[in-house]
Write an enzyme that holds these catalytic residues in place. Structure first.
Site, mmCIF file in Angstrom:
data_model
loop_
_atom_site.group_PDB
_atom_site.id
_atom_site.type_symbol
_atom_site.label_atom_id
_atom_site.label_comp_id
_atom_site.label_asym_id
_atom_site.label_seq_id
_atom_site.Cartn_x
_atom_site.Cartn_y
_atom_site.Cartn_z
ATOM 1 N N HIS A 247 0.772 -0.775 0.172
ATOM 2 C CA HIS A 247 -0.143 0.014 0.043
ATOM 3 C C HIS A 247 0.965 1.338 -0.031
ATOM 4 O O HIS A 247 0.703 1.699 -1.174
ATOM 5 C CB HIS A 247 -0.889 0.071 1.028
ATOM 6 C CG HIS A 247 -1.995 1.095 1.449
ATOM 7 N ND1 HIS A 247 -3.118 1.198 1.592
ATOM 8 C CD2 HIS A 247 -1.510 2.469 1.519
ATOM 9 C CE1 HIS A 247 -3.796 2.337 1.334
ATOM 10 N NE2 HIS A 247 -2.872 3.164 1.100
ATOM 11 N N ASN A 255 2.882 8.787 -6.873
ATOM 12 C CA ASN A 255 3.324 9.934 -6.934
ATOM 13 C C ASN A 255 4.467 10.646 -8.220
ATOM 14 O O ASN A 255 4.590 11.574 -8.408
ATOM 15 C CB ASN A 255 3.312 10.339 -6.070
ATOM 16 C CG ASN A 255 1.730 11.049 -4.923
ATOM 17 O OD1 ASN A 255 0.832 9.976 -5.355
ATOM 18 N ND2 ASN A 255 2.416 10.500 -3.712
#
Length: 409
Positions: A247, A255
């Protein structure tokens, strides 16, 4: 008969505040990764786990439910927050039914596993639903620094509590449902005693790369290195929850890829995302470096704020579940996953160049102990603090015009 059940249900509901008050007086009992392994090993006893969870889960639920009641009225009365609160009340009521039941009865143990699965499923949408409540509040009442501070404090604790509750539920249901995971036969519940970190890095990278290729039609490469000073030339492995690590890494890769592509001209050679995995005597660290142009220093803390998001406001509906990323919660939730077992996630950015994201985890399972919120007077003070005057000078946005201070000749 229906009327009798209705009366009993209403009676139980009326007693919920009393139960919350009772269980919130107890502090949660944090477990270490080693204790989780012991609970789920071949010598694991379902009765012992049952007796522990029927007490511990109400304690964790009640501690955080006390804090929900401390939220600003205008936030706690939004439909979304009311819905989340109703889920927690229902789950608490279902768990309380097992307090007097015998662990020697196999049908009780089977019923308990079924109840835990139902609770986990009920709480699947807690994060986006609570996020929707924050959006409803912001749209109706705007923002102010004090409320933002309270909401940030609460949501960090609320989501951390949720991570811990799901961890307990997952361990019990996965270990005692009588089935093994064919894809991961060596895991104990959700924990891998030999989690190969670079394999999880590669999995997260490939998933993020697939998304990036779909959206941008290109993606940067991965340059992966590892340094194991304890056992040179051997892959690094630790006792950890692979899904938690995945995760965090998936969010950071998303990002980094987006920043890299948007900071370089179309058709240009994209610099790779560099990842270094290193382990020492105490820490395992993962550093991810990109050449995505970086972020101004003053905005770094905003990236971990639940009240700040550059993404368009998503809408929840029954037919379409909103992706978590749509709320801008990816980084703050990822940092909580890192902190859950006494680690951290930090960003170091150079505007104009790129960003380093570093995940710190404990190398030893005995040091990896749950970080849990406790409802007490200290927590209460954080909700009642008032906005005082700053004891440092706050610079104005415009430079001071010294001409007005010149003495007349």
């Amino acid at each position: 008969m229906k009327f009798v059940r209705f009366i009993m249900k209403n009676s139980a509901l009326a007693n919920v505040p009393k139960h919350i008050e009772h269980f919130s007086k107890f502090s949660p009992s944090p477990l270490s990764m080693k204790q989780f392994l012991d609970f789920g090993s071949t010598n694991a006893c379902e009765k012992t786990s049952f007796v522990f969870l029927r007490q511990e889960l109400p304690v964790r639920l009640s501690n955080i439910m006390k804090e929900i009641n401390l939220l600003p009225d205008r936030l706690s009365t939004t439909p979304s927050v009311q819905m989340v609160q109703s889920w927690y009340v229902q789950s608490l009521m279902e768990l309380l039914e097992f307090l007097e039941k015998s662990p020697e009865d196999h049908s009780v143990l089977a019923e308990f596993v079924e109840t835990l699965v139902n609770i986990r499923n009920r709480h699947n949408d807690v994060v986006p639903t609570m996020a929707q409540g924050v959006i409803e509040y912001k749209e109706a009442f705007g923002q102010d620094p004090l409320t933002n501070q309270n909401i940030q404090y609460f949501l960090d604790r609320f989501y951390m509590s949720r991570i811990s509750i799901r961890m307990l539920i997952n361990q019990h249901t996965l270990v005692f449902d009588g089935a093994t995971n064919p894809l991961h036969p060596n895991t104990i519940g959700s924990i891998d005693p030999h989690c190969h970190v670079t394999e999880v890095v590669k999995d997260a990278f490939e998933s993020a790369k697939m998304l990036c290729d779909q959206y941008y039609l290109s993606s940067p490469d991965l340059l992966l290195q590892e340094l194991n000073i304890n056992h040179r030339n051997q892959p690094i492995s630790i006792v950890y929850v692979p899904s938690h690590l995945y995760h965090m890494l998936f969010e950071l890769f998303k990002n980094a890829m987006r920043a890299t592509i948007e900071n370089h001209n179309e058709g240009a050679n994209l610099p790779p995302i560099e990842v270094m995995v290193a382990i020492g005597g105490e820490d395992l660290s993962i550093k991810m470096s990109d050449r995505g142009g970086g972020v101004p220093f003053r905005k770094i803390e905003n990236l971990f704020s639940y009240m700040y998001s550059t993404a368009p406001t998503p809408q929840l509906s029954q037919k379409h579940r909103t992706p978590l990323a749509g709320f801008g919660y990816g980084l703050p939730i990822s940092r909580l996953y890192a902190k859950y077992f006494q680690g951290d996630l930090q960003l170091y950015s150079m505007e104009g160049y790129g960003t380093d994201a570093v995940i710190h985890l404990k190398a030893l399972s005995t040091d990896s102990v749950e970080r849990l919120p406790v409802y007490n007077k200290t927590a209460l003070r954080n909700y009642t603090v008032s906005q005082g005057a700053d004891d440092w000078c706050v610079p104005s946005k415009e430079p001071l015009d010294l001409a007005v201070f010149r003495l007349a000749k």
